[in-house]
Design a protein around this motif. Sequence first.
Motif, short mmCIF file in Angstrom:
data_model
loop_
_atom_site.label_atom_id
_atom_site.label_comp_id
_atom_site.label_asym_id
_atom_site.label_seq_id
_atom_site.Cartn_x
_atom_site.Cartn_y
_atom_site.Cartn_z
N UNK A 107 0.83 -1.21 0.00
CA UNK A 107 0.00 0.00 0.00
C UNK A 107 0.87 1.25 0.00
N UNK A 108 2.01 1.21 0.72
CA UNK A 108 2.93 2.35 0.73
C UNK A 108 3.65 2.48 -0.61
N UNK A 109 4.00 1.35 -1.22
CA UNK A 109 4.67 1.38 -2.52
C UNK A 109 3.73 1.98 -3.57
N UNK A 110 2.47 1.58 -3.54
CA UNK A 110 1.51 2.10 -4.52
C UNK A 110 1.28 3.59 -4.32
N UNK A 111 1.27 4.04 -3.07
CA UNK A 111 1.16 5.47 -2.82
C UNK A 111 2.35 6.22 -3.42
N UNK A 112 3.55 5.66 -3.22
CA UNK A 112 4.76 6.30 -3.76
C UNK A 112 4.74 6.33 -5.28
N UNK A 113 4.25 5.26 -5.90
CA UNK A 113 4.15 5.22 -7.36
C UNK A 113 3.21 6.31 -7.86
N UNK A 114 2.05 6.45 -7.24
CA UNK A 114 1.11 7.49 -7.66
C UNK A 114 1.65 8.88 -7.39
N UNK A 115 2.36 9.05 -6.28
CA UNK A 115 2.99 10.36 -6.01
C UNK A 115 4.03 10.67 -7.09
N UNK A 116 4.76 9.64 -7.51
CA UNK A 116 5.78 9.83 -8.56
C UNK A 116 5.13 10.19 -9.89
N UNK A 117 4.01 9.55 -10.22
CA UNK A 117 3.31 9.87 -11.46
C UNK A 117 2.82 11.32 -11.43
N UNK A 118 2.19 11.71 -10.34
CA UNK A 118 1.66 13.07 -10.23
C UNK A 118 2.77 14.11 -10.29
N UNK A 119 3.94 13.79 -9.73
CA UNK A 119 5.05 14.75 -9.67
C UNK A 119 5.72 14.96 -11.03
N UNK A 120 5.47 14.09 -12.00
CA UNK A 120 6.07 14.28 -13.32
C UNK A 120 5.52 15.53 -14.02
N UNK A 121 4.29 15.91 -13.70
CA UNK A 121 3.71 17.12 -14.28
C UNK A 121 4.13 18.32 -13.44
N UNK A 122 4.52 19.44 -14.00
CA UNK A 122 4.44 19.83 -15.41
C UNK A 122 5.71 19.60 -16.22
N UNK A 123 6.73 18.95 -15.64
CA UNK A 123 7.94 18.70 -16.42
C UNK A 123 7.61 17.85 -17.65
N UNK A 124 6.77 16.84 -17.44
CA UNK A 124 6.25 16.03 -18.55
C UNK A 124 4.74 16.17 -18.58
N UNK A 125 4.20 16.47 -19.73
CA UNK A 125 2.76 16.66 -19.85
C UNK A 125 2.13 15.48 -20.59
N UNK A 126 0.83 15.39 -20.48
CA UNK A 126 0.05 14.43 -21.26
C UNK A 126 -0.72 15.23 -22.31
N UNK A 282 14.51 12.06 -16.71
CA UNK A 282 13.54 13.13 -16.90
C UNK A 282 14.01 14.12 -17.96
N UNK A 283 15.27 14.45 -17.95
CA UNK A 283 15.81 15.36 -18.96
C UNK A 283 15.68 14.75 -20.36
N UNK A 284 15.96 13.47 -20.46
CA UNK A 284 15.84 12.78 -21.74
C UNK A 284 14.38 12.77 -22.23
N UNK A 285 13.46 12.54 -21.34
CA UNK A 285 12.05 12.51 -21.72
C UNK A 285 11.54 13.90 -22.09
N UNK A 286 12.04 14.93 -21.44
CA UNK A 286 11.63 16.30 -21.80
C UNK A 286 12.09 16.64 -23.22
#
Length: 302
Positions: A107-126, A282-286
């Motif tokens: 449950x803690x790992x899944x929380x961290x994964x979702x926090x990581x996904x949310x933190x990608x924006x706005x550096x990476x957009x959809x 992250x730099x590569x993906x940007x």
Amino acid sequence: MPTFDQLTAKVKQQLQGFALNQESMTTLTVSMGASDVTFQANGETIETLSRGIAEVDDELILVQKWDESSGTVTVLGGVNGRGYSGSVAATHSTGALVTSAPAFPRVRIKEAINDAIAALYPALVVFATTNFTFNAVQVEYPMPAETRDIWYVTGRWVGPEKVSGAMPNWRFNPKAYVTDFPTGKSIQLWDGLTPGQNVRVVYTKAPTTLSSGSDDFATVSGYADRVADLVVWDACKRLLPSMLSARLQQQAVEATERAQLVSTRDIASAVQMYASLYAEGLQRERELQFQETPNYATFQGS
């Protein structure tokens, strides 16, 4: 292509490899309901289920006692011991894994994964698109509520060429008058276009976090599959510092023994390693973001 459960397993594998962790695990021998206050664990595959926390699938359960001879585990506090620490009391099938005192609960790992996904924006957009018909007497048009910004706008030319040209004179209005634009988002167009022709707006939005274990990362989040590596590295970076807290609990045998093997310097080095991998990725993906979906400012070199 990786699912939420697969990402969770990947993060846990990375963390357990670092922690030299050997968790005691067994399985349910009888299915378990969401309100059950006892459950049956296979005594042949585990030496002890001590009083404390046990993990079944994604749920954390408080254990009061374990009868080794019968395999019966009693939940501490009855139903109040189910769904502990923000997890959700759920049904579990026969054969589900039971982990005693998990170092990194799912449950803690899944929380961290979702926090990581949310933190990608706005550096990476959809990216997403919306289309509407140009009206000669209309300047402002509605945009979806999820719109965060406009990437580029094109308008269809009249003729057999099937060309959609850039419309550079536009303004995104994130605080539109809701009486006219219920989503509160709109775009104002100041370029002329033949009435009746299609206007396409490519806009940006934030990613969507994952919920079900079977959720496909790319389909749900909106990011490419390769971005999953960034999420794994960031989740590891977020979770590893919890080992420092574990070291402070010197009354626990596990913490005392681990302190001799894994120093605070080792933990800090691992965090820095994941942070470095994340920053480079992250730099590569940007850079790829602008190469794969150039807006007209970058496309025209301005």
